[in-house]
Design a protein around this motif. Structure first.
Motif, PDB file in Angstrom:
ATOM      1  N   VAL A 231     -10.493   0.402  -9.373  1.00  0.00           N
ATOM      2  CA  VAL A 231      -9.692   0.257  -8.584  1.00  0.00           C
ATOM      3  C   VAL A 231      -8.616  -1.029  -8.630  1.00  0.00           C
ATOM      4  CG1 VAL A 231      -9.611  -0.503  -6.020  1.00  0.00           C
ATOM      5  CG2 VAL A 231     -10.835   0.992  -6.185  1.00  0.00           C
ATOM      6  N   HIS A 232      -9.885  -1.819  -9.340  1.00  0.00           N
ATOM      7  CA  HIS A 232      -8.762  -3.438  -9.221  1.00  0.00           C
ATOM      8  C   HIS A 232      -7.551  -3.068 -10.486  1.00  0.00           C
ATOM      9  CE1 HIS A 232      -8.828  -7.893 -10.161  1.00  0.00           C
ATOM     10  NE2 HIS A 232      -8.698  -7.356 -11.665  1.00  0.00           N
TER      11      HIS A 232
ATOM     12  N   PHE B  92      -5.214  -0.881  -9.590  1.00  0.00           N
ATOM     13  CA  PHE B  92      -3.366  -1.339  -9.035  1.00  0.00           C
ATOM     14  C   PHE B  92      -3.056  -2.441  -9.965  1.00  0.00           C
ATOM     15  CE2 PHE B  92      -6.029  -0.372  -4.711  1.00  0.00           C
ATOM     16  CZ  PHE B  92      -4.810   0.830  -4.159  1.00  0.00           C
TER      17      PHE B  92
ATOM     18  N   VAL C  67      -0.894  -0.958 -12.652  1.00  0.00           N
ATOM     19  CA  VAL C  67       0.435  -0.508 -11.600  1.00  0.00           C
ATOM     20  C   VAL C  67       1.423  -2.092 -11.206  1.00  0.00           C
ATOM     21  CG1 VAL C  67       1.522  -0.044  -9.836  1.00  0.00           C
ATOM     22  CG2 VAL C  67      -0.396   1.103 -10.241  1.00  0.00           C
TER      23      VAL C  67
ATOM     24  N   MET D  85       4.526  -2.926  -2.853  1.00  0.00           N
ATOM     25  CA  MET D  85       3.059  -2.887  -3.816  1.00  0.00           C
ATOM     26  C   MET D  85       2.595  -3.786  -4.059  1.00  0.00           C
ATOM     27  SD  MET D  85       2.822  -0.333  -6.978  1.00  0.00           S
ATOM     28  CE  MET D  85       4.838  -0.016  -7.535  1.00  0.00           C
TER      29      MET D  85
ATOM     30  N   PHE E  15       1.460  -5.320  -1.326  1.00  0.00           N
ATOM     31  CA  PHE E  15       0.518  -4.784  -0.143  1.00  0.00           C
ATOM     32  C   PHE E  15      -0.994  -4.611  -1.013  1.00  0.00           C
ATOM     33  CE2 PHE E  15      -2.102  -1.446   1.498  1.00  0.00           C
ATOM     34  CZ  PHE E  15      -1.757  -1.869   2.933  1.00  0.00           C
ATOM     35  N   THR E  16      -0.816  -3.768  -2.214  1.00  0.00           N
ATOM     36  CA  THR E  16      -2.391  -3.005  -3.093  1.00  0.00           C
ATOM     37  C   THR E  16      -3.085  -4.177  -3.969  1.00  0.00           C
ATOM     38  OG1 THR E  16      -0.817  -2.875  -5.235  1.00  0.00           O
ATOM     39  CG2 THR E  16      -0.526  -0.646  -3.807  1.00  0.00           C
ATOM     40  N   TYR E  17      -2.477  -4.996  -4.440  1.00  0.00           N
ATOM     41  CA  TYR E  17      -4.137  -5.741  -4.897  1.00  0.00           C
ATOM     42  C   TYR E  17      -3.524  -7.375  -3.865  1.00  0.00           C
ATOM     43  CZ  TYR E  17       0.662  -7.764  -6.500  1.00  0.00           C
ATOM     44  OH  TYR E  17       2.230  -8.754  -6.683  1.00  0.00           O
ATOM     45  N   THR E  18      -3.086  -7.301  -3.168  1.00  0.00           N
ATOM     46  CA  THR E  18      -3.129  -8.585  -2.507  1.00  0.00           C
ATOM     47  C   THR E  18      -4.233  -8.637  -1.128  1.00  0.00           C
ATOM     48  OG1 THR E  18      -0.821  -8.214  -1.139  1.00  0.00           O
ATOM     49  CG2 THR E  18      -1.495 -10.302  -2.659  1.00  0.00           C
TER      50      THR E  18
ATOM     51  N   LEU F 203      -4.889  -4.535  -0.043  1.00  0.00           N
ATOM     52  CA  LEU F 203      -5.866  -3.366   0.295  1.00  0.00           C
ATOM     53  C   LEU F 203      -7.046  -3.393  -1.109  1.00  0.00           C
ATOM     54  CD1 LEU F 203      -6.322  -0.369   0.864  1.00  0.00           C
ATOM     55  CD2 LEU F 203      -4.371   0.632  -1.164  1.00  0.00           C
ATOM     56  N   THR F 204      -7.044  -4.053  -2.239  1.00  0.00           N
ATOM     57  CA  THR F 204      -8.738  -4.156  -2.895  1.00  0.00           C
ATOM     58  C   THR F 204      -9.427  -5.033  -2.428  1.00  0.00           C
ATOM     59  OG1 THR F 204      -6.957  -3.856  -5.133  1.00  0.00           O
ATOM     60  CG2 THR F 204      -8.587  -4.723  -5.653  1.00  0.00           C
TER      61      THR F 204
END
Length: 315
Positions: free
Chosen positions: A251-252, A255, A258, A275, A277-280, A282-283
Protein backbone atom coordinates in the motif's frame (compact mmCIF):
# COMPACT_ATOMS: atom_id res chain seq x y z
CA UNK A 1 18.67 37.71 -13.27
CA UNK A 2 15.34 38.36 -11.59
CA UNK A 3 12.94 41.04 -12.75
CA UNK A 4 13.30 44.02 -10.36
CA UNK A 5 9.52 44.46 -10.43
CA UNK A 6 9.02 41.11 -8.65
CA UNK A 7 7.96 41.15 -4.99
CA UNK A 8 9.42 38.43 -2.78
CA UNK A 9 6.80 36.13 -1.27
CA UNK A 10 6.38 36.30 2.52
CA UNK A 11 3.40 33.94 2.76
CA UNK A 12 1.61 31.35 0.67
CA UNK A 13 -2.06 30.65 0.02
CA UNK A 14 -2.97 26.96 0.28
CA UNK A 15 -5.67 26.54 -2.38
CA UNK A 16 -6.33 22.94 -1.34
CA UNK A 17 -9.93 21.79 -1.69
CA UNK A 18 -11.32 25.30 -2.26
CA UNK A 19 -11.66 24.25 -5.91
CA UNK A 20 -14.50 21.99 -4.70
CA UNK A 21 -16.63 24.57 -2.81
CA UNK A 22 -19.77 22.42 -2.59
CA UNK A 23 -17.87 19.42 -1.24
CA UNK A 24 -15.78 21.11 1.43
CA UNK A 25 -18.09 20.28 4.35
CA UNK A 26 -18.33 16.66 3.21
CA UNK A 27 -14.53 16.51 2.85
CA UNK A 28 -14.12 17.99 6.34
CA UNK A 29 -16.37 15.39 7.99
CA UNK A 30 -14.82 12.51 6.03
CA UNK A 31 -11.22 13.55 6.69
CA UNK A 32 -11.93 14.32 10.35
CA UNK A 33 -13.39 10.84 10.92
CA UNK A 34 -10.48 9.19 9.08
CA UNK A 35 -7.95 11.26 11.05
CA UNK A 36 -9.54 10.42 14.40
CA UNK A 37 -9.66 6.75 13.45
CA UNK A 38 -5.97 6.88 12.45
CA UNK A 39 -5.03 8.46 15.78
CA UNK A 40 -7.14 6.07 17.86
CA UNK A 41 -5.96 3.04 15.91
CA UNK A 42 -2.28 3.84 16.32
CA UNK A 43 -2.69 4.83 19.98
CA UNK A 44 -4.51 1.55 20.64
CA UNK A 45 -1.69 -0.40 18.99
CA UNK A 46 0.90 1.44 21.09
CA UNK A 47 -1.08 1.00 24.33
CA UNK A 48 -1.56 -2.72 23.64
CA UNK A 49 2.14 -3.28 22.96
CA UNK A 50 3.12 -1.23 26.00
CA UNK A 51 0.75 -3.06 28.41
CA UNK A 52 1.28 -6.63 27.19
CA UNK A 53 4.67 -8.10 28.13
CA UNK A 54 4.35 -10.90 25.57
CA UNK A 55 4.52 -8.23 22.84
CA UNK A 56 7.79 -6.75 24.11
CA UNK A 57 9.69 -8.16 21.12
CA UNK A 58 11.65 -6.44 18.31
CA UNK A 59 8.81 -6.85 15.79
CA UNK A 60 6.34 -5.01 18.01
CA UNK A 61 8.93 -2.42 19.09
CA UNK A 62 9.30 -1.51 15.42
CA UNK A 63 5.53 -1.47 14.99
CA UNK A 64 5.24 0.90 17.95
CA UNK A 65 7.87 3.21 16.40
CA UNK A 66 5.98 3.02 13.10
CA UNK A 67 2.75 4.08 14.83
CA UNK A 68 4.53 7.06 16.39
CA UNK A 69 5.92 8.18 13.01
CA UNK A 70 2.45 7.81 11.47
CA UNK A 71 0.79 9.91 14.19
CA UNK A 72 3.41 12.65 13.81
CA UNK A 73 3.21 12.57 10.00
CA UNK A 74 -0.55 13.09 10.00
CA UNK A 75 -0.23 15.70 12.76
CA UNK A 76 2.07 17.76 10.52
CA UNK A 77 -0.50 17.93 7.72
CA UNK A 78 -4.10 17.07 8.56
CA UNK A 79 -5.06 19.50 11.40
CA UNK A 80 -4.02 22.44 9.22
CA UNK A 81 -5.91 21.00 6.26
CA UNK A 82 -9.08 20.52 8.37
CA UNK A 83 -8.88 24.12 9.60
CA UNK A 84 -8.52 25.38 6.01
CA UNK A 85 -11.61 23.43 4.93
CA UNK A 86 -13.67 25.56 7.34
CA UNK A 87 -11.88 28.84 6.65
CA UNK A 88 -11.76 31.38 3.86
CA UNK A 89 -8.34 32.61 5.05
CA UNK A 90 -5.88 29.93 3.91
CA UNK A 91 -2.59 31.78 4.11
CA UNK A 92 0.47 30.18 5.69
CA UNK A 93 3.64 32.08 6.66
CA UNK A 94 6.88 31.36 4.81
CA UNK A 95 8.57 29.78 7.87
CA UNK A 96 5.44 27.82 8.80
CA UNK A 97 5.36 26.41 5.28
CA UNK A 98 9.03 25.41 5.54
CA UNK A 99 8.38 23.79 8.94
CA UNK A 100 5.44 21.81 7.58
CA UNK A 101 7.53 20.54 4.68
CA UNK A 102 10.40 19.56 7.01
CA UNK A 103 8.20 17.61 9.43
CA UNK A 104 6.10 15.93 6.73
CA UNK A 105 9.22 14.71 4.90
CA UNK A 106 10.99 13.76 8.14
CA UNK A 107 8.15 11.59 9.43
CA UNK A 108 7.28 10.31 5.96
CA UNK A 109 10.79 9.02 5.27
CA UNK A 110 11.16 7.75 8.83
CA UNK A 111 8.09 5.65 8.09
CA UNK A 112 9.78 4.24 4.96
CA UNK A 113 13.02 3.48 6.82
CA UNK A 114 11.11 1.74 9.64
CA UNK A 115 9.26 -0.43 7.11
CA UNK A 116 12.67 -1.44 5.75
CA UNK A 117 13.91 -2.28 9.26
CA UNK A 118 10.77 -4.37 9.85
CA UNK A 119 11.49 -6.28 6.64
CA UNK A 120 15.02 -7.01 7.92
CA UNK A 121 13.57 -8.16 11.24
CA UNK A 122 11.29 -10.67 9.47
CA UNK A 123 14.25 -11.84 7.35
CA UNK A 124 16.37 -12.56 10.44
CA UNK A 125 13.45 -14.24 12.26
CA UNK A 126 12.69 -16.66 9.41
CA UNK A 127 16.08 -17.16 7.74
CA UNK A 128 18.34 -17.05 10.84
CA UNK A 129 16.10 -17.99 13.81
CA UNK A 130 18.99 -19.33 15.93
CA UNK A 131 20.85 -16.01 15.65
CA UNK A 132 17.76 -13.84 16.09
CA UNK A 133 18.35 -12.90 19.74
CA UNK A 134 21.94 -11.91 18.95
CA UNK A 135 21.25 -9.95 15.75
CA UNK A 136 18.10 -8.29 17.10
CA UNK A 137 19.30 -7.51 20.63
CA UNK A 138 17.61 -4.63 22.51
CA UNK A 139 20.59 -2.38 21.80
CA UNK A 140 20.62 -3.35 18.12
CA UNK A 141 16.89 -2.68 17.78
CA UNK A 142 17.23 0.71 19.49
CA UNK A 143 20.04 1.62 17.07
CA UNK A 144 17.95 0.61 14.04
CA UNK A 145 15.02 2.73 15.25
CA UNK A 146 17.32 5.67 16.07
CA UNK A 147 19.02 5.54 12.67
CA UNK A 148 15.61 5.44 10.98
CA UNK A 149 14.68 8.69 12.74
CA UNK A 150 18.07 10.24 11.96
CA UNK A 151 17.69 9.27 8.30
CA UNK A 152 14.22 10.81 8.22
CA UNK A 153 15.52 14.05 9.74
CA UNK A 154 18.36 14.21 7.19
CA UNK A 155 15.94 13.71 4.31
CA UNK A 156 13.56 16.33 5.68
CA UNK A 157 16.41 18.81 6.14
CA UNK A 158 17.93 18.23 2.69
CA UNK A 159 14.62 18.63 0.86
CA UNK A 160 13.44 21.65 2.88
CA UNK A 161 16.75 23.54 2.63
CA UNK A 162 16.95 22.87 -1.12
CA UNK A 163 13.41 24.11 -1.78
CA UNK A 164 13.41 27.14 0.51
CA UNK A 165 16.78 28.37 -0.72
CA UNK A 166 15.00 29.11 -3.97
CA UNK A 167 13.52 32.55 -4.61
CA UNK A 168 9.74 32.89 -4.64
CA UNK A 169 8.87 36.11 -6.38
CA UNK A 170 5.71 35.53 -8.38
CA UNK A 171 2.21 34.30 -7.48
CA UNK A 172 1.89 32.72 -4.04
CA UNK A 173 -1.02 30.30 -4.53
CA UNK A 174 0.02 26.73 -3.69
CA UNK A 175 -2.31 24.36 -5.52
CA UNK A 176 -2.29 21.76 -2.79
CA UNK A 177 -3.58 21.40 0.78
CA UNK A 178 -0.09 21.44 2.33
CA UNK A 179 3.38 22.70 1.48
CA UNK A 180 4.52 20.01 -0.92
CA UNK A 181 7.48 20.13 -3.30
CA UNK A 182 5.90 20.03 -6.80
CA UNK A 183 3.43 22.94 -6.36
CA UNK A 184 6.08 25.06 -4.60
CA UNK A 185 8.57 24.47 -7.42
CA UNK A 186 6.01 25.94 -9.83
CA UNK A 187 6.09 29.18 -7.82
CA UNK A 188 9.90 29.46 -7.64
CA UNK A 189 11.84 31.69 -10.00
CA UNK A 190 15.48 31.73 -11.07
CA UNK A 191 17.76 29.74 -13.33
CA UNK A 192 18.53 27.05 -10.74
CA UNK A 193 14.92 25.84 -10.31
CA UNK A 194 15.21 22.95 -12.85
CA UNK A 195 18.46 21.77 -11.21
CA UNK A 196 16.94 21.82 -7.73
CA UNK A 197 13.79 20.07 -8.98
CA UNK A 198 15.84 17.26 -10.54
CA UNK A 199 18.11 17.03 -7.50
CA UNK A 200 15.26 16.79 -4.98
CA UNK A 201 13.41 14.30 -7.17
CA UNK A 202 16.53 12.16 -7.52
CA UNK A 203 17.21 12.16 -3.76
CA UNK A 204 13.60 11.20 -2.90
CA UNK A 205 13.32 8.50 -5.56
CA UNK A 206 16.73 7.05 -4.64
CA UNK A 207 15.80 6.84 -0.94
CA UNK A 208 12.37 5.29 -1.62
CA UNK A 209 13.71 2.92 -4.27
CA UNK A 210 16.62 1.91 -2.03
CA UNK A 211 14.23 1.05 0.82
CA UNK A 212 11.93 -0.83 -1.52
CA UNK A 213 14.77 -2.89 -3.03
CA UNK A 214 16.05 -3.81 0.44
CA UNK A 215 12.56 -4.96 1.43
CA UNK A 216 12.27 -6.88 -1.85
CA UNK A 217 15.62 -8.54 -1.18
CA UNK A 218 14.52 -9.49 2.35
CA UNK A 219 11.32 -11.08 1.06
CA UNK A 220 13.17 -12.94 -1.70
CA UNK A 221 15.20 -14.73 0.98
CA UNK A 222 12.09 -15.12 3.18
CA UNK A 223 10.06 -16.78 0.40
CA UNK A 224 12.99 -19.08 -0.44
CA UNK A 225 13.25 -20.08 3.25
CA UNK A 226 9.48 -20.64 3.58
CA UNK A 227 9.39 -22.88 0.51
CA UNK A 228 12.02 -25.10 2.13
CA UNK A 229 9.71 -25.78 5.11
CA UNK A 230 8.27 -29.27 4.67
CA UNK A 231 4.90 -28.89 6.44
CA UNK A 232 2.07 -26.75 5.09
CA UNK A 233 1.25 -25.62 8.63
CA UNK A 234 4.82 -24.43 9.15
CA UNK A 235 4.80 -22.51 5.87
CA UNK A 236 1.48 -20.86 6.77
CA UNK A 237 2.70 -19.91 10.24
CA UNK A 238 5.94 -18.41 8.87
CA UNK A 239 4.14 -16.41 6.19
CA UNK A 240 1.45 -15.18 8.59
CA UNK A 241 4.10 -13.31 10.60
CA UNK A 242 4.93 -11.29 7.46
CA UNK A 243 1.45 -10.78 6.00
CA UNK A 244 0.58 -7.50 7.73
CA UNK A 245 3.98 -5.92 7.05
CA UNK A 246 3.96 -7.00 3.40
CA UNK A 247 0.44 -5.61 2.88
CA UNK A 248 1.39 -2.22 4.37
CA UNK A 249 4.54 -2.13 2.21
CA UNK A 250 2.48 -2.75 -0.94
CA UNK A 251 0.00 0.00 0.00
CA UNK A 252 2.74 2.46 1.05
CA UNK A 253 4.98 2.02 -1.99
CA UNK A 254 2.04 1.62 -4.35
CA UNK A 255 0.78 5.11 -3.56
CA UNK A 256 4.33 6.54 -3.34
CA UNK A 257 5.14 5.23 -6.83
CA UNK A 258 2.04 6.95 -8.22
CA UNK A 259 3.31 10.26 -6.82
CA UNK A 260 7.04 10.08 -7.57
CA UNK A 261 7.14 7.88 -10.69
CA UNK A 262 4.12 9.14 -12.61
CA UNK A 263 4.95 10.31 -16.15
CA UNK A 264 5.27 14.03 -16.72
CA UNK A 265 2.57 15.65 -18.76
CA UNK A 266 -0.43 17.98 -18.56
CA UNK A 267 -2.60 17.19 -15.54
CA UNK A 268 -5.30 19.04 -13.62
CA UNK A 269 -4.51 20.83 -10.36
CA UNK A 270 -7.65 19.29 -8.84
CA UNK A 271 -6.32 15.85 -9.76
CA UNK A 272 -3.02 16.53 -7.96
CA UNK A 273 -4.92 17.63 -4.85
CA UNK A 274 -7.09 14.51 -4.84
CA UNK A 275 -3.99 12.38 -5.49
CA UNK A 276 -2.41 13.87 -2.37
CA UNK A 277 -5.30 12.42 -0.35
CA UNK A 278 -4.01 8.88 -1.00
CA UNK A 279 -0.62 9.23 0.72
CA UNK A 280 -1.47 11.80 3.41
CA UNK A 281 -4.81 10.46 4.69
CA UNK A 282 -5.70 7.11 3.11
CA UNK A 283 -2.38 5.27 3.68
CA UNK A 284 -2.10 6.23 7.40
CA UNK A 285 -5.79 5.35 7.79
CA UNK A 286 -5.31 1.85 6.33
CA UNK A 287 -2.09 1.02 8.18
CA UNK A 288 -3.52 0.38 11.70
CA UNK A 289 -6.44 -1.53 10.17
CA UNK A 290 -4.08 -3.84 8.29
CA UNK A 291 -1.82 -4.47 11.27
CA UNK A 292 -4.82 -5.07 13.55
CA UNK A 293 -6.62 -7.48 11.22
CA UNK A 294 -3.71 -9.28 9.57
CA UNK A 295 -1.63 -9.86 12.72
CA UNK A 296 -3.44 -12.55 14.72
CA UNK A 297 -1.41 -12.15 17.93
CA UNK A 298 -1.90 -8.39 17.99
CA UNK A 299 -5.61 -8.70 17.12
CA UNK A 300 -6.27 -11.16 19.97
CA UNK A 301 -4.28 -9.08 22.47
CA UNK A 302 -6.01 -5.84 21.43
CA UNK A 303 -9.41 -7.47 21.84
CA UNK A 304 -8.44 -8.74 25.29
CA UNK A 305 -7.08 -5.31 26.30
CA UNK A 306 -10.20 -3.46 25.14
CA UNK A 307 -12.55 -5.93 26.82
CA UNK A 308 -10.60 -5.79 30.08
CA UNK A 309 -10.90 -1.98 30.09
CA UNK A 310 -14.60 -1.98 29.24
CA UNK A 311 -15.53 -4.86 31.55
CA UNK A 312 -12.90 -4.96 34.32
CA UNK A 313 -15.05 -7.18 36.54
CA UNK A 314 -14.89 -10.01 33.98
CA UNK A 315 -11.10 -9.88 33.47
Amino acid sequence: MLDPNYTLVSEFILVGFSTFPRLQLMFFLLFLLMYLFTLLGNLLIMATIWSERSLHTPMYLFLCALSISEILYTLAIIPRMLADLLSTHRSIAFLACASQMFFSFTFGFTHSFLLTVMGYDRYVAICHPLRYNVLMSPRGCACLVAWSWVGGCVMGLVVTVAIFHLTFCGPNEVHHFFCHVPPLLKLACGENVPVVAKGVGLVCITALLGCFLLILLSYTFIVAAILRISSAEGRHKAFSTCASHLTVVIVHYGFASVIYLKPKGPRSLEGDTLMGFTYTILTPFLSPIIFSLRNKELKVTMKKTVLSKLFPQNS
